[in-house]
Design a protein around this motif. Structure first.
Motif, PDB file in Angstrom:
ATOM      1  N   GLY A  95       0.810  -1.213   0.000  1.00  0.00           N
ATOM      2  CA  GLY A  95       0.000   0.000   0.000  1.00  0.00           C
ATOM      3  C   GLY A  95       0.839   1.256   0.000  1.00  0.00           C
ATOM      4  N   SER A  96       0.167   2.398   0.080  1.00  0.00           N
ATOM      5  CA  SER A  96       0.861   3.681   0.120  1.00  0.00           C
ATOM      6  C   SER A  96       1.525   3.884   1.476  1.00  0.00           C
ATOM      7  CB  SER A  96      -0.127   4.816  -0.155  1.00  0.00           C
ATOM      8  OG  SER A  96      -0.681   4.711  -1.455  1.00  0.00           O
ATOM      9  N   VAL A  97       2.425   4.867   1.522  1.00  0.00           N
ATOM     10  CA  VAL A  97       3.161   5.162   2.749  1.00  0.00           C
ATOM     11  C   VAL A  97       2.213   5.803   3.764  1.00  0.00           C
ATOM     12  CG1 VAL A  97       5.079   6.445   3.767  1.00  0.00           C
ATOM     13  CG2 VAL A  97       5.300   5.464   1.464  1.00  0.00           C
ATOM     14  N   CYS A  98       2.226   5.305   4.996  1.00  0.00           N
ATOM     15  CA  CYS A  98       1.429   5.897   6.073  1.00  0.00           C
ATOM     16  C   CYS A  98       2.150   7.128   6.617  1.00  0.00           C
ATOM     17  CB  CYS A  98       1.206   4.884   7.193  1.00  0.00           C
ATOM     18  SG  CYS A  98       0.114   3.532   6.745  1.00  0.00           S
ATOM     19  N   LEU A  99       1.400   8.200   6.815  1.00  0.00           N
ATOM     20  CA  LEU A  99       1.994   9.463   7.248  1.00  0.00           C
ATOM     21  C   LEU A  99       2.393   9.451   8.719  1.00  0.00           C
ATOM     22  CD1 LEU A  99      -0.447  11.905   5.437  1.00  0.00           C
ATOM     23  CD2 LEU A  99       1.904  11.395   4.786  1.00  0.00           C
ATOM     24  N   GLY A 100       1.586   8.832   9.575  1.00  0.00           N
ATOM     25  CA  GLY A 100       1.806   8.898  11.008  1.00  0.00           C
ATOM     26  C   GLY A 100       3.193   8.489  11.470  1.00  0.00           C
ATOM     27  N   PRO A 101       3.675   7.288  11.116  1.00  0.00           N
ATOM     28  CA  PRO A 101       4.981   6.855  11.591  1.00  0.00           C
ATOM     29  C   PRO A 101       6.131   7.742  11.133  1.00  0.00           C
ATOM     30  CG  PRO A 101       3.718   4.988  10.760  1.00  0.00           C
ATOM     31  CD  PRO A 101       2.978   6.221  10.371  1.00  0.00           C
ATOM     32  N   LEU A 102       5.968   8.442  10.020  1.00  0.00           N
ATOM     33  CA  LEU A 102       7.048   9.282   9.499  1.00  0.00           C
ATOM     34  C   LEU A 102       6.920  10.743   9.920  1.00  0.00           C
ATOM     35  CD1 LEU A 102       7.624   8.026   5.840  1.00  0.00           C
ATOM     36  CD2 LEU A 102       9.107   7.726   7.820  1.00  0.00           C
ATOM     37  N   MET A 103       5.707  11.276   9.933  1.00  0.00           N
ATOM     38  CA  MET A 103       5.547  12.712  10.120  1.00  0.00           C
ATOM     39  C   MET A 103       4.929  13.109  11.453  1.00  0.00           C
ATOM     40  SD  MET A 103       4.857  14.325   6.374  1.00  0.00           S
ATOM     41  CE  MET A 103       5.664  15.810   6.999  1.00  0.00           C
ATOM     42  N   GLY A 104       4.321  12.176  12.167  1.00  0.00           N
ATOM     43  CA  GLY A 104       3.737  12.534  13.455  1.00  0.00           C
ATOM     44  C   GLY A 104       2.561  13.487  13.290  1.00  0.00           C
ATOM     45  N   SER A 105       2.518  14.503  14.149  1.00  0.00           N
ATOM     46  CA  SER A 105       1.437  15.492  14.117  1.00  0.00           C
ATOM     47  C   SER A 105       1.855  16.714  13.302  1.00  0.00           C
ATOM     48  CB  SER A 105       1.073  15.926  15.534  1.00  0.00           C
ATOM     49  OG  SER A 105       0.650  14.828  16.304  1.00  0.00           O
ATOM     50  N   GLY A 106       0.879  17.365  12.698  1.00  0.00           N
ATOM     51  CA  GLY A 106       1.179  18.561  11.924  1.00  0.00           C
ATOM     52  C   GLY A 106       0.059  18.869  10.953  1.00  0.00           C
ATOM     53  N   TYR A 107       0.399  19.361   9.777  1.00  0.00           N
ATOM     54  CA  TYR A 107      -0.614  19.758   8.801  1.00  0.00           C
ATOM     55  C   TYR A 107      -0.066  19.617   7.384  1.00  0.00           C
ATOM     56  CZ  TYR A 107       2.084  24.057   8.201  1.00  0.00           C
ATOM     57  OH  TYR A 107       3.092  24.954   7.919  1.00  0.00           O
ATOM     58  N   ILE A 108      -0.985  19.603   6.439  1.00  0.00           N
ATOM     59  CA  ILE A 108      -0.643  19.649   5.006  1.00  0.00           C
ATOM     60  C   ILE A 108      -1.349  20.854   4.409  1.00  0.00           C
ATOM     61  CG2 ILE A 108      -0.702  18.478   2.786  1.00  0.00           C
ATOM     62  CD1 ILE A 108      -0.801  15.846   4.179  1.00  0.00           C
ATOM     63  N   ALA A 109      -0.601  21.680   3.706  1.00  0.00           N
ATOM     64  CA  ALA A 109      -1.166  22.859   3.044  1.00  0.00           C
ATOM     65  C   ALA A 109      -1.114  22.667   1.537  1.00  0.00           C
ATOM     66  CB  ALA A 109      -0.389  24.113   3.441  1.00  0.00           C
ATOM     67  N   PHE A 110      -2.231  22.916   0.881  1.00  0.00           N
ATOM     68  CA  PHE A 110      -2.325  22.925  -0.574  1.00  0.00           C
ATOM     69  C   PHE A 110      -2.498  24.382  -0.993  1.00  0.00           C
ATOM     70  CE2 PHE A 110      -4.005  18.907   0.955  1.00  0.00           C
ATOM     71  CZ  PHE A 110      -3.362  17.968   0.157  1.00  0.00           C
ATOM     72  N   THR A 111      -1.558  24.896  -1.774  1.00  0.00           N
ATOM     73  CA  THR A 111      -1.537  26.326  -2.073  1.00  0.00           C
ATOM     74  C   THR A 111      -1.515  26.571  -3.572  1.00  0.00           C
ATOM     75  OG1 THR A 111      -0.263  26.701  -0.047  1.00  0.00           O
ATOM     76  CG2 THR A 111      -0.352  28.506  -1.623  1.00  0.00           C
ATOM     77  N   VAL A 112      -2.355  27.474  -4.018  1.00  0.00           N
ATOM     78  CA  VAL A 112      -2.332  27.957  -5.403  1.00  0.00           C
ATOM     79  C   VAL A 112      -1.877  29.407  -5.372  1.00  0.00           C
ATOM     80  CG1 VAL A 112      -3.632  28.335  -7.518  1.00  0.00           C
ATOM     81  CG2 VAL A 112      -4.247  26.434  -6.012  1.00  0.00           C
ATOM     82  N   ASP A 113      -0.705  29.676  -5.910  1.00  0.00           N
ATOM     83  CA  ASP A 113      -0.185  31.038  -6.009  1.00  0.00           C
ATOM     84  C   ASP A 113      -0.294  31.448  -7.467  1.00  0.00           C
ATOM     85  OD1 ASP A 113       1.055  33.440  -5.777  1.00  0.00           O
ATOM     86  OD2 ASP A 113       2.798  32.710  -4.678  1.00  0.00           O
ATOM     87  N   ASP A 114      -1.363  32.186  -7.767  1.00  0.00           N
ATOM     88  CA  ASP A 114      -1.700  32.472  -9.168  1.00  0.00           C
ATOM     89  C   ASP A 114      -0.734  33.433  -9.827  1.00  0.00           C
ATOM     90  OD1 ASP A 114      -2.971  32.794 -11.591  1.00  0.00           O
ATOM     91  OD2 ASP A 114      -4.946  32.621 -10.727  1.00  0.00           O
ATOM     92  N   GLY A 115      -0.142  34.323  -9.051  1.00  0.00           N
ATOM     93  CA  GLY A 115       0.753  35.305  -9.659  1.00  0.00           C
ATOM     94  C   GLY A 115       0.025  36.382 -10.430  1.00  0.00           C
TER      95      GLY A 115
END
Length: 295
Positions: A95-115
């Protein structure tokens, strides 16, 4: 509607410049494929970015792509070989990589910088999702309120890295035109047809195996045909994606000009030399303190 990004070639050249543990490299490959896939659903004239911050072994996971398809990425991580070995042993390679064991707690940001005058848009989700694909689904739920399925897969095999992300999204059903029972009935028929089509599409997508997704002998067109040929899909022309960094000497020299004399003293060696290394492409640029332009 759907999107499929197969970015094995650029991922191969990006990752060969970095000495990541295998599990981290796989996560980075998934992030690069997902970034390319999600960006293709947006109209922008700038940069789309996926950036995850955690308090675990991996502190930063970063990937971005321009409207021209220039892709780059890097990972910042702890110096903890034992921890990464333990995470690799706990990983399920099917399966895909599990985030918890590698990254712990935090956040993911998806950003569109249109310019452009449209400015900058950012959506943030907590790092409590199991996989990157789950975080992407949550982002779509929050931003567009549309049913979405995302699948990511990456692997370094005999033919190098294969990295793919596939997204399927339900389009909102248009309401009936006008008022009255006729318009309501038209809408109900359209909704029922949409329900049937979405159920069929989800079932077909669920039939694909990880082996098929990562098979270098199968093109994106082959995968789409295998999955959805009974629904007569229309495929738009593919967009090229390239391993292309945006670092340049002018930006670096502009940054160096802002440094104080004390800053330069701290950064140069005993011979007065200073080396700047790009985190993305690993290009080294060397300067002597006397050659650094001053404002």
């Amino acid at each position: 509607r759907g999107r499929l990004a197969s970015v094995g070639h650029p991922v191969n050249s990006i990752l060969e410049r970095h000495d990541y543990p295998q599990l981290v490299a796989t996560l980075q490959a998934e992030a690069l494929a997902l970034t390319a896939c999600l960006s293709s659903t947006l109209k922008f004239d700038g940069v789309f970015t996926l950036q995850a911050k955690g308090d675990g072994l991996v502190r930063t996971l970063f990937a971005d792509i321009t409207e021209a398809g220039h892709l780059r990425g890097y990972t910042a991580m702890e110096d903890n070989p034992t921890g990464f070995q333990a995470a690799a042993l706990a990983h399920d390679p099917s399966g895909s990589v599990c985030l918890g064991p590698l990254m712990g707690s935090g956040y993911i940001a998806f950003t569109v910088d249109d310019g452009t005058s449209n400015g900058r848009y950012q959506g943030i989700v907590e790092l409590d999702e199991r996989h990157l694909s789950d975080a992407a689904v949550r982002w779509y739920e929050n931003s567009e309120q549309l049913d979405t399925i995302v699948v990511c897969a990456a692997e370094n095999g005999a033919y190098g890295w294969q990295a793919l992300a596939l997204m399927l999204q339900r389009i909102a059903t248009d309401g009936g035109k006008g008022d009255g029972a006729g318009a309501q009935k038209t809408y109900e028929h359209a909704r029922a047809a949409s329900d049937d089509a979405w159920h069929t599409a989800k079932t077909l997508l669920g039939s694909i195996t990880r082996g098929e997704l990562l098979d270098p002998a199968l093109s994106p067109e082959d995968i789409i045909f295998r999955l959805f040929n009974s629904m007569a899909p229309h495929s738009a022309p593919a967009r090229p994606v390239l391993d292309q960094c945006r670092c340049n000497a002018e930006k670096i020299e502009s940054m160096l000009q802002q440094l104080t004399t004390d800053d330069i003293d701290d950064l140069t060696d005993h011979d007065g030399n200073l080396t700047v290394t790009c985190e993305f492409c690993k290009t080294h640029r060397a300067y002597h303190r006397n050659s650094i332009p001053r404002p």
